[in-house]
Design an enzyme around this catalytic site. Structure first.
Site, PDB file in Angstrom:
ATOM      1  N   LYS A   1      37.280  29.072  46.943  1.00 13.80           N
ATOM      2  CA  LYS A   1      38.635  28.313  47.506  1.00 13.80           C
ATOM      3  C   LYS A   1      39.837  28.490  46.335  1.00 13.80           C
ATOM      4  O   LYS A   1      40.907  28.762  47.195  1.00 13.80           O
ATOM      5  CB  LYS A   1      38.402  26.698  47.454  1.00 13.80           C
ATOM      6  CG  LYS A   1      37.434  26.428  48.751  1.00 13.80           C
ATOM      7  CD  LYS A   1      37.765  25.185  49.339  1.00 13.80           C
ATOM      8  CE  LYS A   1      37.341  24.996  50.715  1.00 13.80           C
ATOM      9  NZ  LYS A   1      37.480  23.386  51.244  1.00 13.80           N
TER      10      LYS A   1
ATOM     11  N   LYS B   1      37.197  24.975  60.954  1.00 16.37           N
ATOM     12  CA  LYS B   1      38.000  24.616  61.755  1.00 16.37           C
ATOM     13  C   LYS B   1      39.591  24.799  60.942  1.00 16.37           C
ATOM     14  O   LYS B   1      40.441  24.709  61.673  1.00 16.37           O
ATOM     15  CB  LYS B   1      38.108  22.858  61.818  1.00 16.37           C
ATOM     16  CG  LYS B   1      37.645  21.918  60.431  1.00 16.37           C
ATOM     17  CD  LYS B   1      37.600  20.794  60.606  1.00 16.37           C
ATOM     18  CE  LYS B   1      36.471  20.130  60.119  1.00 16.37           C
ATOM     19  NZ  LYS B   1      36.211  20.235  58.537  1.00 16.37           N
TER      20      LYS B   1
ATOM     21  N   LYS C   1      31.061  31.968  59.193  1.00 16.68           N
ATOM     22  CA  LYS C   1      30.908  30.701  59.838  1.00 16.68           C
ATOM     23  C   LYS C   1      32.280  30.578  60.486  1.00 16.68           C
ATOM     24  O   LYS C   1      33.337  30.751  60.047  1.00 16.68           O
ATOM     25  CB  LYS C   1      30.418  29.545  59.013  1.00 16.68           C
ATOM     26  CG  LYS C   1      31.467  28.858  58.300  1.00 16.68           C
ATOM     27  CD  LYS C   1      30.946  27.574  57.582  1.00 16.68           C
ATOM     28  CE  LYS C   1      31.997  26.860  56.741  1.00 16.68           C
ATOM     29  NZ  LYS C   1      31.649  25.521  56.718  1.00 16.68           N
TER      30      LYS C   1
HETATM   31  N1  AQP Z   1      30.234  26.806  61.460  1.00 14.46           N
HETATM   32  C1  AQP Z   1      29.260  25.693  61.269  1.00 14.46           C
HETATM   33  N2  AQP Z   1      27.993  25.870  61.788  1.00 14.46           N
HETATM   34  C2  AQP Z   1      27.102  24.582  61.579  1.00 14.46           C
HETATM   35  N3  AQP Z   1      27.505  23.770  60.717  1.00 14.46           N
HETATM   36  C3  AQP Z   1      29.012  23.553  60.299  1.00 14.46           C
HETATM   37  N4  AQP Z   1      29.542  22.965  59.595  1.00 14.46           N
HETATM   38  C4  AQP Z   1      30.772  23.391  59.396  1.00 14.46           C
HETATM   39  N5  AQP Z   1      31.036  24.466  59.795  1.00 14.46           N
HETATM   40  C5  AQP Z   1      29.920  24.591  60.583  1.00 14.46           C
HETATM   41  C6  AQP Z   1      29.120  21.494  59.238  1.00 14.46           C
HETATM   42  O1  AQP Z   1      30.109  20.494  59.388  1.00 14.46           O
HETATM   43  C7  AQP Z   1      30.046  19.500  58.352  1.00 14.46           C
HETATM   44  C8  AQP Z   1      31.303  18.917  58.053  1.00 14.46           C
HETATM   45  O2  AQP Z   1      32.063  20.066  57.243  1.00 14.46           O
HETATM   46  P1  AQP Z   1      33.306  19.766  56.430  1.00 14.46           P
HETATM   47  O3  AQP Z   1      34.408  19.486  57.337  1.00 14.46           O
HETATM   48  O4  AQP Z   1      33.003  18.836  55.268  1.00 14.46           O
HETATM   49  O5  AQP Z   1      33.771  21.232  55.800  1.00 14.46           O
HETATM   50  P2  AQP Z   1      33.135  22.394  56.070  1.00 14.46           P
HETATM   51  O6  AQP Z   1      31.699  22.601  55.887  1.00 14.46           O
HETATM   52  O7  AQP Z   1      34.014  23.402  55.129  1.00 14.46           O
HETATM   53  O8  AQP Z   1      33.602  22.740  57.584  1.00 14.46           O
HETATM   54  P3  AQP Z   1      34.823  23.705  58.113  1.00 14.46           P
HETATM   55  O9  AQP Z   1      34.874  23.461  59.665  1.00 14.46           O
HETATM   56  O10 AQP Z   1      34.616  25.051  57.600  1.00 14.46           O
HETATM   57  O11 AQP Z   1      36.052  23.225  57.475  1.00 14.46           O
HETATM   58  P4  AQP Z   1      37.317  23.929  56.502  1.00 14.46           P
HETATM   59  O12 AQP Z   1      37.662  24.797  57.511  1.00 14.46           O
HETATM   60  O13 AQP Z   1      38.200  22.901  56.279  1.00 14.46           O
HETATM   61  O14 AQP Z   1      36.249  24.394  55.363  1.00 14.46           O
HETATM   62  C9  AQP Z   1      29.051  20.038  57.270  1.00 14.46           C
HETATM   63  O15 AQP Z   1      27.821  19.239  57.168  1.00 14.46           O
HETATM   64  C10 AQP Z   1      29.171  21.390  57.330  1.00 14.46           C
HETATM   65  O16 AQP Z   1      27.812  22.028  57.063  1.00 14.46           O
END
Ligand code: AQP
Length: 326
Positions: A116, A200, A197
């Site tokens: 990050k 969002k 992956k």
């Molecule tokens: N692509 C994915 N496939 C499966 N699981 C996923 N998770 C996120 N992306 C995928 C799971 O969603 C939960 C919540 O995630 P988070 O919001 O705490 O952060 P993250 O994992 O960083 O999710 P994002 O969507 O990728 O957010 P940003 O873009 O802000 O970094 C977790 O249980 C995660 O494993």
């Protein structure tokens, strides 16, 4: 939280953007299934999200929408807690005390900090560095037995265990040392670069399907998804795009990869993509319908998050007071 079960699970999601099918199939859908068997404590982790700069008004709105969407996905506030992290002030208080029990070197080793800080090099703030201490405090406050973790969070859970054990050793038994709860959820990849992956916060809107995307948008995004030149629906090496679409189809229909290969034997990617999009549209329709009802009822949403925050505060205060005493 009406019924007390033997074991407690804690999990959180950040309101960093619109919730995607990655978040849904990887986390939220499992949360819903865990509700009958565990004391489930879920949090919308808005304090974690501000390690990256946000527009305040938009952020507030997104957090409210994310909360309503979690309710629409059937997180049941009669059975589980679903609170907004910044409304429960014990989290920051414990985080300070536990930051005094966490080594600088331990935080410096976190790969997510390294990732990050290179992707947000204009704003490498202290919060980005100490974020794992807030996360471990989230977990330890509720004496969670289990935390659902994917590969990317394993290091943070290890740190949670280390800090809990250190505190217990120095000051006497206080924290439950949580175990990883191996997630059953699938890993959903970006539609534009299926080696990464689905996220969002990915700047490319076509990389992800959001839970509230219209049928038309879903169809277009799936149709544009990167595949390979083979035109053969088969799960395998160097077929990340097709593997990802097969995974999405499997998550929406419950069919196995073998069944999917058979179903599309001799059928090209065009028709496969249409079928995947149609299945997804159908799968998301009830969630979208629930959401459109819930989001109109701001009073209901407010009651849900206020009640949950109140109960979360009561539970977490017990732990915090014990830590203060020690
Ligand atoms: N692509 C994915 N496939 C499966 N699981 C996923 N998770 C996120 N992306 C995928 C799971 O969603 C939960 C919540 O995630 P988070 O919001 O705490 O952060 P993250 O994992 O960083 O999710 P994002 O969507 O990728 O957010 P940003 O873009 O802000 O970094 C977790 O249980 C995660 O494993």
């Amino acid at each position: 939280m009406k019924q007390r079960k033997e074991k407690t699970i804690f999990s959180a999601i950040q309101p960093t953007g619109n919730i995607t099918i990655g978040n849904y199939f990887g986390a939220i859908k499992n949360w819903v299934q865990l509700q009958p068997d565990f004391n489930c404590i879920f949090s919308l982790a808005d304090l974690h999200a501000i390690t990256v700069r946000k527009d305040p008004e938009e952020f507030k709105q997104k957090a409210l929408e994310a909360y309503a969407l979690l309710l629409a996905c059937e997180i049941n506030v009669e059975k589980s807690l679903l609170f907004i992290q910044s409304q429960v002030n014990t989290h920051c208080q414990l985080a300070w005390m536990l930051s005094c029990c966490t080594e600088f070197g331990e935080l410096a080793r976190m790969t997510q900090f390294k990732d990050k800080s290179s992707s947000h090099s204009d704003n490498v703030n202290c919060g980005l560095f100490s974020y794992p201490v807030l996360m471990l405090s989230d977990i330890l406050l509720y004496r969670a037995d289990f935390v659902p973790v994917g590969q990317d969070q394993k290091q943070h859970l290890e740190l949670t265990r280390t800090v809990a054990e250190r505190f217990n050793f120095l000051y006497g038994p206080t924290f439950t040392v949580p175990e990883p709860y191996i997630k059953r959820g699938a890993k959903i990849k970006s539609l534009r670069d299926p080696t990464k992956k689905m996220s969002k916060s990915d700047p490319d809107l076509n990389s992800r399907i959001e839970l509230l995307d219209s049928p038309d948008k879903i169809m277009k995004k799936i149709k544009r998804a990167v595949t390979d030149p083979e035109n053969h629906v088969k799960y395998g090496e160097n077929k990340d795009g097709i593997n990802n679409l097969m995974t999405i189809y499997s998550c929406t229909t419950g069919k196995t990869l073998d069944e999917i290969e058979k179903e599309f034997d001799g059928i090209g990617y065009g028709e496969f993509k249409t079928t995947v999009a149609e299945a997804l549209i159908e799968h998301l329709a009830p969630i979208q319908k629930n959401y459109s009802k819930i989001i109109k009822d701001k009073g209901y949403i407010k009651n849900c998050y206020k009640d949950s925050a109140e109960e979360a505060l009561n539970i977490s205060n017990e732990t915090l007071n014990e830590v203060k005493k020690k």
